[in-house]
Design an enzyme around this catalytic site. Structure first.
Site, mmCIF file in Angstrom:
data_model
loop_
_atom_site.group_PDB
_atom_site.id
_atom_site.type_symbol
_atom_site.label_atom_id
_atom_site.label_comp_id
_atom_site.label_asym_id
_atom_site.label_seq_id
_atom_site.Cartn_x
_atom_site.Cartn_y
_atom_site.Cartn_z
ATOM 1 N N THR A 1 43.872 -69.922 36.706
ATOM 2 C CA THR A 1 44.175 -71.143 35.946
ATOM 3 C C THR A 1 43.369 -71.261 34.651
ATOM 4 O O THR A 1 42.187 -70.925 34.604
ATOM 5 C CB THR A 1 43.900 -72.377 36.839
ATOM 6 O OG1 THR A 1 44.627 -72.215 38.050
ATOM 7 C CG2 THR A 1 44.317 -73.665 36.165
ATOM 8 N N GLU A 2 44.048 -71.762 33.635
ATOM 9 C CA GLU A 2 43.416 -72.038 32.332
ATOM 10 C C GLU A 2 43.783 -73.450 31.912
ATOM 11 O O GLU A 2 44.753 -74.019 32.437
ATOM 12 C CB GLU A 2 43.935 -71.044 31.285
ATOM 13 C CG GLU A 2 43.616 -69.610 31.643
ATOM 14 C CD GLU A 2 44.182 -68.608 30.630
ATOM 15 O OE1 GLU A 2 44.870 -69.044 29.671
ATOM 16 O OE2 GLU A 2 43.928 -67.419 30.814
ATOM 17 N N GLY B 1 48.486 -73.857 34.008
ATOM 18 C CA GLY B 1 48.245 -74.256 35.397
ATOM 19 C C GLY B 1 49.392 -73.766 36.258
ATOM 20 O O GLY B 1 49.418 -72.606 36.674
ATOM 21 N N SER B 2 50.384 -74.636 36.457
ATOM 22 C CA SER B 2 51.561 -74.223 37.242
ATOM 23 C C SER B 2 52.268 -73.050 36.571
ATOM 24 O O SER B 2 52.807 -72.173 37.240
ATOM 25 C CB SER B 2 52.545 -75.398 37.351
ATOM 26 O OG SER B 2 51.939 -76.481 38.005
ATOM 27 N N ILE C 1 37.913 -73.124 38.877
ATOM 28 C CA ILE C 1 37.774 -71.907 39.676
ATOM 29 C C ILE C 1 36.882 -72.145 40.894
ATOM 30 O O ILE C 1 35.687 -72.441 40.756
ATOM 31 C CB ILE C 1 37.222 -70.740 38.811
ATOM 32 C CG1 ILE C 1 38.134 -70.510 37.596
ATOM 33 C CG2 ILE C 1 37.059 -69.473 39.643
ATOM 34 C CD1 ILE C 1 39.603 -70.277 37.915
ATOM 35 N N ARG D 1 39.260 -99.316 70.066
ATOM 36 C CA ARG D 1 39.268 -100.543 69.247
ATOM 37 C C ARG D 1 40.234 -101.564 69.862
ATOM 38 O O ARG D 1 41.429 -101.262 70.015
ATOM 39 C CB ARG D 1 39.696 -100.208 67.824
ATOM 40 C CG ARG D 1 39.954 -101.412 66.930
ATOM 41 C CD ARG D 1 38.663 -102.117 66.567
ATOM 42 N NE ARG D 1 38.879 -103.180 65.591
ATOM 43 C CZ ARG D 1 37.959 -104.050 65.243
ATOM 44 N NH1 ARG D 1 36.741 -104.003 65.794
ATOM 45 N NH2 ARG D 1 38.211 -104.979 64.356
ATOM 46 N N GLN E 1 44.528 -95.978 57.952
ATOM 47 C CA GLN E 1 45.228 -97.212 58.344
ATOM 48 C C GLN E 1 44.886 -97.601 59.790
ATOM 49 O O GLN E 1 44.620 -98.772 60.080
ATOM 50 C CB GLN E 1 46.743 -96.989 58.195
ATOM 51 C CG GLN E 1 47.551 -98.273 58.222
ATOM 52 C CD GLN E 1 47.223 -99.180 57.039
ATOM 53 O OE1 GLN E 1 46.776 -98.706 56.000
ATOM 54 N NE2 GLN E 1 47.394 -100.475 57.228
ATOM 55 N N GLU F 1 46.514 -73.684 44.800
ATOM 56 C CA GLU F 1 47.424 -72.627 45.309
ATOM 57 C C GLU F 1 48.885 -72.956 45.012
ATOM 58 O O GLU F 1 49.790 -72.573 45.754
ATOM 59 C CB GLU F 1 47.246 -72.455 46.821
ATOM 60 C CG GLU F 1 45.940 -71.872 47.234
ATOM 61 C CD GLU F 1 45.874 -70.384 46.970
ATOM 62 O OE1 GLU F 1 46.693 -69.638 47.501
ATOM 63 O OE2 GLU F 1 44.987 -69.986 46.205
ATOM 64 N N GLY F 2 49.118 -73.699 43.932
ATOM 65 C CA GLY F 2 50.474 -74.121 43.555
ATOM 66 C C GLY F 2 50.742 -75.505 44.111
ATOM 67 O O GLY F 2 50.581 -75.743 45.315
#
Ligand SMILES: Cc1cc2nc3c(=O)[nH]c(=O)nc-3n(C[C@H](O)[C@H](O)[C@H](O)COP(=O)(O)OP(=O)(O)OC[C@H]3O[C@@H](n4cnc5c(N)ncnc54)[C@H](O)[C@@H]3O)c2cc1C
Length: 380
Positions: A127-128, A132-133, A158, A269, A337, A364-365
């Site tokens: 990646t730069e 990216g993608s 990285i 609870r 929640q 990783e995408g």
């Protein structure tokens, strides 16, 4: 090989080893490293000592020689302890996949051999800031100069960036060629011109190191190039096909932790005179968690198994990654929640799990990119 959902003795032993390690060594320090954002060196070193690092590297170079499916089993257990610490333990293995896939014998002996025998670390630099993608937009240049290449460019986000001894760097020999111009190099950290930039202050998985790495006129011998020029894009995609099932499994481990904490909390609870688990609204959230975990695990295992059989698993690896990552986000949100106000407080573990889960949909995408890959496979 026929399909079986029963783990063999070796796989069960591995699973037990990783689970025991997660409970004894990772869980007790997970909150501390989440808070400090420091790299968990003592845990990472111990994981290497007990044989939980470099698991998918071939045995002849000192690695664990595990199949993709075996790696998924371990990945789930380590992330059950803490996904951030698990990343610190396992990213070297992932970063070295291009060496395993495209390295020549000399490169494998030199790099994998040293990493396995010493516990040294590696990072995968794809990646730069502007790529990216869209991996084909990589603009780190690799200019041929005699028998060497000169690498120049910046990599961002990285994992292991500031702790790695070796970088597996993807660069372009000719930007106008897009993905056909990419190739990969192994760059030792001490090479002149390599600098580690900013370490990121992250929302989650804070124990894992995420840093910028800058290459300024770095002289790299041709002997460090992995595979032929122009093969880099294919190599990244093959690397992701192997790594995504394991990333999906880490999402499963994280989700399992969130479900266990939620089940326990819902049983203890009480409101309106009874444990909250007796409300169907709570039961449905818990049963959806169990269903999503099972489905995600099976997809991850199938994607890994296809890869182990030498079959194309691009679609299944993408399916496993997006399914498990999106499930982890839903499950951890529901876990908060179920814990009500306490779930939002750092004294309880589920708020960390929710923060840790988010990045599973990004690295990783992204989830959107996985969906594109699935669609592309369907159109083939
Ligand atoms: C903690 C962390 C660790 C990481 N570790 C590493 C590492 O070790 N090595 C490495 O090389 N990288 C690493 N990355 C980078 C990571 O892989 C990228 O962040 C990721 O690929 C997305 O790229 P981007 O951030 O530039 O987002 P962009 O690509 O700019 O995307 C922004 C948004 O647009 C969407 N989008 C983009 N294109 C499309 C499209 N065609 N269709 C639909 N939606 C689209 C994306 O899904 C996303 O939602 C890491 C990132 C993080 C946060």
């Amino acid at each position: 090989m026929s399909v079986s959902f029963k783990l063999d003795d070796h796989q069960m032993a591995l699973q037990g080893l990783a689970r025991d390690f997660a409970l004894a060594e990772i869980r007790p320090v997970a909150a501390q490293y989440d808070k400090s954002g420091e790299f968990p060196w003592p845990v990472v070193k111990k994981a290497w000592e007990v044989g939980l690092s470099n698991l998918s590297m071939p045995e002849q170079y000192g690695g664990g020689g595990l199949s993709g499916l075996d790696s998924c089993i371990v990945s789930e257990e380590l992330a059950f302890g803490c996904a951030g610490i698990a990343a610190g333990i396992s990213i070297t293995d992932l970063a070295c996949i291009p060496i395993v896939l495209a390295g020549d014998e000399e490169q494998k002996q030199r790099y994998l051999g040293e990493i396995c025998s010493t516990g040294k670390m590696a990072a995968l630099c794809v990646t730069e800031p502007e790529a990216g993608s869209d991996v084909s937009a990589i603009s780190t240049t690799a200019k041929k100069s005699g028998d060497d290449y000169v690498l120049s460019g910046s990599k961002c986000f990285i994992t292991n960036g500031s702790v790695a001894d070796y970088y597996v760097v993807f660069a372009t020999t000719d930007k106008s060629m897009g993905q056909k111009g990419l190739c990969a190099f192994v760059v030792p950290r001490e090479t002149q011109g390599v600098t580690v930039g900013k370490k990121e202050d992250k929302m989650g998985q804070r124990a894992s190191d995420t840093s910028e790495v800058v290459f300024q006129d770095v002289l790299v011998p041709s002997a460090n190039r992995l595979g032929a020029e122009g093969q880099g894009f294919k190599l990244i995609m093959q690397t992701f096909n192997r790594s995504r099932p394991a990333v999906a499994s880490s999402a499963v481990g994280l989700s399992r932790a969130a479900m266990e904490y939620s089940l326990e909390y819902a049983k203890t609870r009480s409101q309106f005179g009874m444990p909250i688990i007796f409300n169907q609204a709570i039961m449905f959230m818990l049963s959806d968690m169990a269903r999503d975990i099972e489905a995600s695990r099976l997809l991850a295992w199938k994607a890994a198994w296809l890869g182990d059989m030498g079959l194309d698993n691009a679609k299944e690896a993408a399916m496993a990654k997006v399914t498990a990552a999106d499930a982890a986000m839903r499950i951890t949100t529901d876990a908060v929640q179920i814990h009500g106000g306490y779930g939002y407080i750092k004294d309880y573990p589920v708020e960390k799990l929710m923060r840790d889960a988010k990045v599973l949909q990004i690295y990783e995408g992204t989830s959107q990119i996985q969906k594109l890959l699935i669609m592309r496979s369907m159109l083939k």
